[in-house]
Design a protein around this motif. Structure first.
Motif, PDB file in Angstrom:
ATOM      1  N   THR A 121     -26.748   0.875 -64.977  1.00 49.07           N
ATOM      2  CA  THR A 121     -27.936   0.441 -65.789  1.00 49.07           C
ATOM      3  C   THR A 121     -26.331  -0.050 -67.693  1.00 49.07           C
ATOM      4  O   THR A 121     -27.706  -0.229 -68.532  1.00 49.07           O
ATOM      5  CB  THR A 121     -28.756   1.770 -66.123  1.00 49.07           C
ATOM      6  N   HIS A 153     -37.668  -1.817 -57.484  1.00 51.39           N
ATOM      7  CA  HIS A 153     -37.665  -2.296 -56.469  1.00 51.39           C
ATOM      8  C   HIS A 153     -37.858  -1.437 -55.220  1.00 51.39           C
ATOM      9  O   HIS A 153     -36.769  -1.214 -55.069  1.00 51.39           O
ATOM     10  CB  HIS A 153     -36.771  -2.738 -56.577  1.00 51.39           C
ATOM     11  N   ASP A 163     -37.371  -9.393 -57.934  1.00 51.59           N
ATOM     12  CA  ASP A 163     -38.489  -9.269 -58.905  1.00 51.59           C
ATOM     13  C   ASP A 163     -39.661  -9.056 -58.067  1.00 51.59           C
ATOM     14  O   ASP A 163     -40.167  -9.588 -57.807  1.00 51.59           O
ATOM     15  CB  ASP A 163     -38.384 -10.138 -59.668  1.00 51.59           C
TER      16      ASP A 163
HETATM   17  C1  HEC Z   1     -39.237  -0.852 -64.564  1.00 49.51           C
HETATM   18  C2  HEC Z   1     -38.579  -1.984 -63.478  1.00 49.51           C
HETATM   19  C3  HEC Z   1     -37.457  -1.669 -63.439  1.00 49.51           C
HETATM   20  C4  HEC Z   1     -36.537  -0.445 -62.979  1.00 49.51           C
HETATM   21  C5  HEC Z   1     -36.762   0.617 -63.177  1.00 49.51           C
HETATM   22  C6  HEC Z   1     -34.921  -1.933 -62.557  1.00 49.51           C
HETATM   23  N1  HEC Z   1     -35.360  -2.973 -62.048  1.00 49.51           N
HETATM   24 FE1  HEC Z   1     -34.013  -4.046 -61.687  1.00 49.51          FE
HETATM   25  N2  HEC Z   1     -35.535  -5.603 -62.269  1.00 49.51           N
HETATM   26  C7  HEC Z   1     -36.522  -5.392 -63.206  1.00 49.51           C
HETATM   27  C8  HEC Z   1     -37.237  -6.699 -63.153  1.00 49.51           C
HETATM   28  C9  HEC Z   1     -38.423  -6.628 -62.815  1.00 49.51           C
HETATM   29  C10 HEC Z   1     -36.165  -8.076 -63.162  1.00 49.51           C
HETATM   30  C11 HEC Z   1     -36.207  -9.391 -62.575  1.00 49.51           C
HETATM   31  C12 HEC Z   1     -35.690 -10.051 -64.078  1.00 49.51           C
HETATM   32  C13 HEC Z   1     -36.015 -11.757 -64.024  1.00 49.51           C
HETATM   33  O1  HEC Z   1     -36.195 -11.614 -63.001  1.00 49.51           O
HETATM   34  O2  HEC Z   1     -35.956 -11.732 -64.984  1.00 49.51           O
HETATM   35  C14 HEC Z   1     -34.732  -7.099 -62.061  1.00 49.51           C
HETATM   36  C15 HEC Z   1     -34.021  -7.660 -62.080  1.00 49.51           C
HETATM   37  C16 HEC Z   1     -32.573  -6.681 -61.259  1.00 49.51           C
HETATM   38  C17 HEC Z   1     -31.685  -7.367 -61.172  1.00 49.51           C
HETATM   39  C18 HEC Z   1     -31.324  -8.724 -60.815  1.00 49.51           C
HETATM   40  C19 HEC Z   1     -31.773  -9.526 -59.320  1.00 49.51           C
HETATM   41  C20 HEC Z   1     -31.569 -11.080 -59.866  1.00 49.51           C
HETATM   42  O3  HEC Z   1     -32.301 -12.293 -59.430  1.00 49.51           O
HETATM   43  O4  HEC Z   1     -30.748 -11.865 -59.668  1.00 49.51           O
HETATM   44  C21 HEC Z   1     -30.651  -6.338 -60.094  1.00 49.51           C
HETATM   45  C22 HEC Z   1     -29.310  -7.122 -59.414  1.00 49.51           C
HETATM   46  C23 HEC Z   1     -31.166  -5.406 -60.437  1.00 49.51           C
HETATM   47  N3  HEC Z   1     -32.582  -5.164 -61.090  1.00 49.51           N
HETATM   48  C24 HEC Z   1     -30.661  -4.288 -60.043  1.00 49.51           C
HETATM   49  C25 HEC Z   1     -31.202  -3.284 -60.771  1.00 49.51           C
HETATM   50  C26 HEC Z   1     -30.434  -1.450 -60.305  1.00 49.51           C
HETATM   51  C27 HEC Z   1     -29.835  -1.169 -58.971  1.00 49.51           C
HETATM   52  C28 HEC Z   1     -31.482  -0.879 -60.462  1.00 49.51           C
HETATM   53  C29 HEC Z   1     -31.798   0.404 -61.040  1.00 49.51           C
HETATM   54  C30 HEC Z   1     -29.994   1.283 -61.714  1.00 49.51           C
HETATM   55  C31 HEC Z   1     -32.435  -1.317 -61.520  1.00 49.51           C
HETATM   56  N4  HEC Z   1     -32.450  -2.722 -61.944  1.00 49.51           N
HETATM   57  C32 HEC Z   1     -33.890  -1.200 -61.810  1.00 49.51           C
HETATM   58  C33 HEC Z   1     -36.801  -4.377 -63.138  1.00 49.51           C
HETATM   59  C34 HEC Z   1     -36.592  -2.950 -63.286  1.00 49.51           C
END
Ligand code: HEC
Ligand code: HEC
Length: 164
Positions: A121, A153, A163
């Motif tokens: 993160t 996710h 997403d």
């Molecule tokens: C509060 C909700 C939330 C949490 C908790 C979260 N994410 Fe996300 N994540 C998102 C959203 C919404 C997007 C999409 C952003 C976009 O498409 O613009 C995203 C996008 C991503 C992407 C990029 C995907 C792509 O389209 O390339 C990755 C990789 C990712 N997250 C990994 C993680 C990981 C690993 C964790 C935990 C360590 C995490 N996320 C925690 C909401 C979250």
């Protein structure tokens, strides 16, 4: 003749293109990070939070995390030396700069190779992908922490981080 060839050609076309799309989704888009397949790593690193895929961090980050388990982000996550060595080997072998590299290229952009973060993160690309999420959403009771990937996710345990 034409009537029998057409459906076969159409089916082959579909199979070919779905395979191509699937491969692209898994290889390049930044959505797919292969889940942990090592049982010990899954058991020991998946009890407090999800077992984070090895390809989400470079080997040097995993080495530092595994070298400091007694004070692991405020928790004691220490293991015996044999388990520590086994898990360190699995995570570094499959790291973002190891066997997991074809999945991780996008997420590793902009990191300080000599001193990569301990947290997924804190990767610059992770931060920019999540920039639209407000502090209030992070603190909501369903999420609670940025590290709680599975809150948003839903298929994270299968390796998919799109997403939802
Ligand atoms: C509060 C909700 C939330 C949490 C908790 C979260 N994410 Fe996300 N994540 C998102 C959203 C919404 C997007 C999409 C952003 C976009 O498409 O613009 C995203 C996008 C991503 C992407 C990029 C995907 C792509 O389209 O390339 C990755 C990789 C990712 N997250 C990994 C993680 C990981 C690993 C964790 C935990 C360590 C995490 N996320 C925690 C909401 C979250
Ligand atoms: C006793 C509970 C516990 C165990 C077991 C544990 N962790 Fe953690 N881990 C934590 C806590 C607490 C955090 C900080 C979570 C937060 O910021 O919300 C954390 C965070 C992390 C992060 C950073 C997540 C981020 O913010 O990007 C990584 C990477 C990580 N752990 C890897 C591991 C590995 C590898 C193992 C197995 C050797 C492991 N953890 C076992 C409790 C644990």
């Amino acid at each position: 003749m034409v009537l029998t060839i057409r459906p076969v050609a159409a089916a082959l076309f579909l199979i070919f293109f779905s395979a191509l799309l699937l491969d692209r989704a898994q290889a390049g888009s930044g959505h797919y990070y292969p889940p942990v397949t090592d049982k010990l790593t899954q058991d020991e690193c998946g009890s407090c939070h999800m077992a984070f895929p090895a390809a989400l961090l470079p080997a040097r980050s995993w080495q530092r995390i595994m070298g400091g388990l007694a004070d692991h982000f405020g928790d004691d996550a220490s293991l015996d030396p044999a388990a520590t060595a086994h898990i360190t080997r699995y995570l570094t072998d499959n790291a973002a700069d190891g066997a997991g590299s074809r999945h991780a290229r996008k997420l590793m952009r902009g990191i300080d190779q000599a001193n990569p973060p301990l947290r997924i993160t804190e990767l610059p690309k992770w931060v920019s992908e999540h920039r639209e999420i407000s502090p209030r959403e992070w603190k909501s009771k369903d999420v609670g922490s940025k590290a709680n990937c599975t809150a948003c996710h839903v298929d994270a345990s299968k390796g998919y981080f799109e997403d939802d």
